[in-house]
Design a protein around this motif. Structure first.
Motif, PDB file in Angstrom:
ATOM      1  N   GLN B  55       0.845  -1.204   0.000  1.00  0.00           N
ATOM      2  CA  GLN B  55       0.000   0.000   0.000  1.00  0.00           C
ATOM      3  C   GLN B  55       0.874   1.244   0.000  1.00  0.00           C
ATOM      4  OE1 GLN B  55      -2.594  -0.541   3.389  1.00  0.00           O
ATOM      5  NE2 GLN B  55      -3.247  -2.466   2.516  1.00  0.00           N
ATOM      6  N   GLU B  56       1.936   1.184   0.803  1.00  0.00           N
ATOM      7  CA  GLU B  56       2.864   2.310   0.862  1.00  0.00           C
ATOM      8  C   GLU B  56       3.515   2.541  -0.511  1.00  0.00           C
ATOM      9  OE1 GLU B  56       5.463   2.037   4.294  1.00  0.00           O
ATOM     10  OE2 GLU B  56       6.798   3.517   3.360  1.00  0.00           O
ATOM     11  N   PHE B  58       2.271   1.808  -3.535  1.00  0.00           N
ATOM     12  CA  PHE B  58       1.324   2.424  -4.464  1.00  0.00           C
ATOM     13  C   PHE B  58       1.031   3.878  -4.080  1.00  0.00           C
ATOM     14  CE2 PHE B  58       0.459  -2.070  -5.482  1.00  0.00           C
ATOM     15  CZ  PHE B  58       0.662  -1.990  -6.854  1.00  0.00           C
ATOM     16  N   LEU B  59       1.032   4.136  -2.794  1.00  0.00           N
ATOM     17  CA  LEU B  59       0.809   5.512  -2.349  1.00  0.00           C
ATOM     18  C   LEU B  59       1.978   6.399  -2.796  1.00  0.00           C
ATOM     19  CD1 LEU B  59      -1.106   7.315  -0.656  1.00  0.00           C
ATOM     20  CD2 LEU B  59       0.384   6.897   1.277  1.00  0.00           C
ATOM     21  N   TYR B  62       1.647   7.178  -6.386  1.00  0.00           N
ATOM     22  CA  TYR B  62       0.613   8.203  -6.579  1.00  0.00           C
ATOM     23  C   TYR B  62       1.145   9.592  -6.193  1.00  0.00           C
ATOM     24  CZ  TYR B  62      -3.968  10.399  -6.595  1.00  0.00           C
ATOM     25  OH  TYR B  62      -5.029  11.225  -6.867  1.00  0.00           O
ATOM     26  N   ARG B  63       1.848   9.634  -5.065  1.00  0.00           N
ATOM     27  CA  ARG B  63       2.406  10.908  -4.603  1.00  0.00           C
ATOM     28  C   ARG B  63       3.399  11.489  -5.610  1.00  0.00           C
ATOM     29  NH1 ARG B  63       4.537   9.320   1.234  1.00  0.00           N
ATOM     30  NH2 ARG B  63       2.595   9.330   2.399  1.00  0.00           N
TER      31      ARG B  63
END
Lengths: 150, 192
Positions: B55-56, B58-59, B62-63
């Protein structure tokens, strides 16, 4: 062909052959070499054992809620999400009241000034000092007069 | 077929994400969810931790969308982030917390998938013991060797791509892989 184990020192072509990623001509040359080289055959047999053992290790499926958790994290980062949360909270009747009360409290604290301690007027202090000085002179005069009398 | 669906190329999708198209991010997530979680699972050997780290990853993707430039393959960039996240987790010693819960439940599921038909109790136990040996052998590898082997074996990456992910030379990757497989042969060759 040179012996991969002895000449390369890293057995690179044997690793790639085992992975099935060696091109056809190189693979044919290696196979010919393998027939004559027990060291490379041993290396390859052991590498194939490792390869098959690793193949048996499958990763478990990803949890169904994974994507939702990613989207939630992204949502939390979004500046519009902050503004939305602020607006939603502000629509609740208790929040504006609480905020106003807090604002008044803060304003009260900031505007509070403790009453200053009563000060003696400067003129009164000066008069008192002059009077004390005159008294001191008087005492001095009496003391010196008494000394002459003796 | 919509414009997003037509954008098959990962870098093109990422450029669309950069332009503000969330649907393209959904496609990338769908495409790389399993590979990234699988890679992290084998790195840290704990499914819950692997999913948190993924999750980190993919985050972070995105960031970083605003600064994205397609100078390398998207997967190189993605796995570089995943490797960094995993190595940081391992370096920080958080491995100790999660290691107790090496997923026995999932290991059992994997055994069931490997075996053909319905395995007997003995077969299941033998398979589980073998898998446990494999997991321990991988776990015993230093972080970078582990990452190199996992990318070489499971992601089928070429040496040049692994080198770009690990930000080292191709020659260093050959050396890493040689040492890693040497360690694994010493531990697992008897499984032949």
């Amino acid at each position: 062909m040179n012996c991969p184990v002895r000449s390369e020192g890293r057995g690179e072509s044997l690793l790639e052959y085992c992975a099935g990623r060696l091109d056809a001509s190189k693979a044919a040359a290696l196979e010919a070499h393998l027939e004559a080289c027990p060291a490379c055959r041993d290396f390859l047999a052991n590498q194939e054992a490792v390869w098959h053992a690793l193949e048996a290790w499958e990763a478990p499926p990803v949890s169904p809620g994974f994507d939702q958790r990613v989207y939630r994290m992204m949502e939390r980062e979004s500046p519009s999400a902050w503004w939305e949360r602020f607006r939603t909270a502000w629509r609740r009747p208790a929040v504006p009241l609480a905020a106003t009360a807090a604002l008044l409290l803060v304003a009260g604290i900031l505007s509070y000034r403790p009453a200053p301690a009563p000060e003696q007027p400067a003129q009164a202090v000066e008069i008192e000092q002059v009077e004390r000085a005159l008294e001191d002179l008087d005492m001095l005069g009496q003391w010196s007069g008494a000394e002459h009398a003796l | 077929m919509g414009a997003v669906a037509a954008a098959r190329d990962d870098s093109e999708l990422m450029l669309r994400v950069k332009a503000g198209d969330k649907a393209s991010f959904d496609l990338l997530l769908d495409r790389y969810r399993a590979p990234v979680v699988g890679f992290l699972y084998r790195m840290v050997q704990n499914q819950a931790v692997a999913e948190d780290l993924a999750q980190e990853v993919f985050l972070r993707v995105y960031r970083a969308r605003a600064g994205y430039e397609p100078v390398a393959r998207f997967t190189t960039w993605l796995f570089r982030i995943a490797t960094r996240v995993a190595l940081t987790w391992l370096r920080d010693g958080r491995r100790e917390q999660g290691q107790e819960s090496v997923d026995d439940e999932h290991a059992g599921a994997a055994v069931r998938e490997i075996a053909d038909g319905r395995p007997s109790v003995e077969q299941t136990l033998v398979c589980e013991a073998r898998l446990e040996e494999v997991r321990r052998a991988i776990l015993a590898l230093p972080g970078k060797q582990r990452a190199a082997v996992l990318m070489h074996k499971y992601e089928e990456m070429e040496y040049s791509q692994i080198a770009r992910v690990l930000e080292c030379s191709e020659s260093a990757v050959k050396s890493l892989l040689f040492r890693a497989y040497e360690n694994l042969r010493a531990r697992l060759a008897h499984m032949a």
